[in-house]
Design an enzyme around this catalytic site. Structure first.
Site, PDB file in Angstrom:
ATOM      1  N   LYS A 180     -23.456 -13.104   2.080  1.00 12.50           N
ATOM      2  CA  LYS A 180     -23.009 -14.257   3.028  1.00 12.50           C
ATOM      3  C   LYS A 180     -22.526 -13.956   4.145  1.00 12.50           C
ATOM      4  O   LYS A 180     -22.190 -14.405   5.120  1.00 12.50           O
ATOM      5  CB  LYS A 180     -22.400 -15.359   2.400  1.00 12.50           C
ATOM      6  N   GLN A 221     -18.061 -19.259   1.917  1.00 12.63           N
ATOM      7  CA  GLN A 221     -18.679 -19.636   3.392  1.00 12.63           C
ATOM      8  C   GLN A 221     -18.109 -19.374   4.384  1.00 12.63           C
ATOM      9  O   GLN A 221     -18.396 -19.475   5.546  1.00 12.63           O
ATOM     10  CB  GLN A 221     -18.907 -21.355   3.029  1.00 12.63           C
TER      11      GLN A 221
HETATM   12  N1  PMP Z   1     -18.733 -20.798  -3.350  1.00  7.93           N
HETATM   13  C1  PMP Z   1     -19.294 -21.263  -2.296  1.00  7.93           C
HETATM   14  C2  PMP Z   1     -18.430 -22.266  -1.294  1.00  7.93           C
HETATM   15  C3  PMP Z   1     -20.567 -20.956  -1.933  1.00  7.93           C
HETATM   16  O1  PMP Z   1     -21.304 -21.617  -0.756  1.00  7.93           O
HETATM   17  C4  PMP Z   1     -21.362 -20.200  -2.698  1.00  7.93           C
HETATM   18  C5  PMP Z   1     -22.735 -20.076  -2.423  1.00  7.93           C
HETATM   19  N2  PMP Z   1     -23.758 -20.795  -2.111  1.00  7.93           N
HETATM   20  C6  PMP Z   1     -20.581 -19.681  -4.025  1.00  7.93           C
HETATM   21  C7  PMP Z   1     -19.319 -20.134  -4.045  1.00  7.93           C
HETATM   22  C8  PMP Z   1     -21.504 -18.820  -4.792  1.00  7.93           C
HETATM   23  O2  PMP Z   1     -21.665 -17.793  -4.103  1.00  7.93           O
HETATM   24  P1  PMP Z   1     -22.658 -16.740  -4.954  1.00  7.93           P
HETATM   25  O3  PMP Z   1     -24.031 -17.356  -5.302  1.00  7.93           O
HETATM   26  O4  PMP Z   1     -22.970 -15.468  -4.108  1.00  7.93           O
HETATM   27  O5  PMP Z   1     -21.788 -16.268  -6.242  1.00  7.93           O
END
Ligand code: PMP
Length: 410
Positions: A224, A201
């Site tokens: 992200k 994030q």
């Molecule tokens: N950690 C946090 C703080 C997140 O916000 C997210 C995605 N919402 C993730 C991990 C996982 O990311 P990803 O789905 O891209 O693996």
């Protein structure tokens, strides 16, 4: 510069959702892509596509150069001393699983502890539950106050000589609050524990300097930070990565293979089995260049203006309950989590969708936090560089519409 300056960089906003303008307010889940990222990936496939690291022919060596160039760009961007410390994965989740299956299982023993905040995303929780089950270690939670703030006393109390790993998100994905990173890192290192920073994030909003922060590992996802889905990063200190066994095995990660035994490639190749997503790495590099061109300072300013405006407008309605301390400035990131009195969050999201507005509703992959907050589901809006005050006005009109659908006057 006005608040729509960056909107034109993102082709998706030239399309409508049915009859409506797209108002995209789910940036904590994933960002939209600027044209430069899409073009970089398109060019890769049109001109340079070949398997990297393998062929001796020109196309393959060009592909290798692009892939390794992207790795160097990531290393420079997060101030890693060497590009060997950058492992490409599919996403944050895979980066954290890699650590759970290798580092954690290698070092943990019965009686050891992993400490994580209760506000963590499931991706930074379930892999540690699994590692604890496999090794006999215990998972210990840090709890915040009712505003979502973690106190120094809680950190002092929970991190002890038994702690071997402290893993936390620099910014939480539900409340949008920055965690007290310096305190957590200092305390963890003082007891000899290693620190894993989940930067999923934070990376789209604030610079990451792994050397200055002195984290042992860091994980984030390309999608992200305006990059493509399907590429993630694991940074690790050289000596830690070097001592770790492989995660996935097969082609590309070996040194020499005999019938019964294999030796493994040096880092980072040891952790990158199989054909990598070169186009995504190239897209990630283009996203880094895009962020550098705008500058995190401008990014934060634009987002802070929209976030402050949204907080002001939403706080006028007594039927909206917002969660987490409504801080603005340094500690507040562009995420607002709320409930609407009398309407289930899924209904709110569905009615807003009719108006072309995309928001998130549910537990946000953070069920233990929702349990702690004693709320089964919430609505979440999250902003990026292309969101405008007009988007917030549309959100407010949509929320009033939802209230009317459910029989409230306003
Ligand atoms: N950690 C946090 C703080 C997140 O916000 C997210 C995605 N919402 C993730 C991990 C996982 O990311 P990803 O789905 O891209 O693996």
């Amino acid at each position: 510069m006005n608040d729509a300056t960056f909107l034109k960089d993102f082709p998706i906003f030239s399309h409508q959702v049915g009859e409506k303008r797209l108002v995209y307010l789910d940036n904590a889940a994933t960002n939209q892509h600027p044209a430069c990222v899409l073009e970089a990936m398109d060019t890769y496939y049109r001109r340079w596509n070949a398997n990297p690291h393998r062929g001796v022919y020109r196309l393959s060596s060009e592909s290798t150069k692009l892939y390794e160039g992207a790795r160097q760009a990531v290393a420079d961007f997060i101030h890693s001393k060497s590009s060997d410390c950058i492992v490409f994965t599919r996403n944050t989740t895979e980066s954290l699983n890699l650590l759970s299956w290798t580092y954690a299982r290698m070092v943990l023993q019965k009686g050891d502890e992993i400490v994580i905040p209760v506000s963590e995303h499931h991706s930074n929780m379930v892999p540690w539950q699994q590692a604890c089950k496999a090794t006999g270690a215990s998972l210990v939670f840090l709890y915040p106050d009712s505003d979502g703030i973690y106190s120094e006393e809680e950190i002092e109390k929970k991190i002890s000589s038994r702690t071997k790993i402290v893993s936390f998100a620099l910014v939480g994905n539900v409340l949008g609050l920055g965690l007290p990173a310096e305190k957590l890192i200092k305390k963890a290192h003082s007891v000899g524990a290693i620190v894993i920073a989940d930067c999923a994030q934070s990376i789209g909003h604030t610079p990451l300097d792994v050397s200055d922060l002195d984290v042992d590992f860091a994980a984030f996802s390309g999608h992200k930070m305006f990059g493509p889905m399907g590429i993630g990063v694991l940074y690790g200190k050289w000596e830690l990565l070097e001592a770790m066994p492989p995660f996935l095995t097969g082609g590309d990660m070996i040194e020499y293979v005999q019938e019964q035994e294999s030796s493994f490639a040096p880092i980072p190749q040891r952790f990158e089995a199989g054909t990598p997503d070169v186009a995504a790495a190239v897209g990630l590099q283009a996203a880094i260049e895009y962020i550098k061109k705008i500058g995190y300072k401008t990014l934060r300013e634009v987002e802070a203006e929209v976030t402050t405006y949204a907080l002001e407008r939403l706080s006028k309605f007594p039927w909206i309950k917002m969660y987490g301390k409504p801080l603005t400035g340094e500690r507040k990131f562009p995420i607002i989590t709320f409930t609407v009195e009398g309407i289930h969050p899924h209904d709110v999201a569905s009615i807003l969708d009719e108006d072309g507005i995309s928001i998130r509703a549910g537990h946000h992959c953070a069920q233990p936090l929702m349990h702690f907050l004693q709320v089964p589901a919430t609505c979440r809006v999250s902003f990026s560089i292309y969101n405008t005050k007009a988007d917030i006005d549309a959100l407010v009109v949509g929320l009033l519409h939802a209230r009317r659908v459910f029989g409230y006057e306003h």
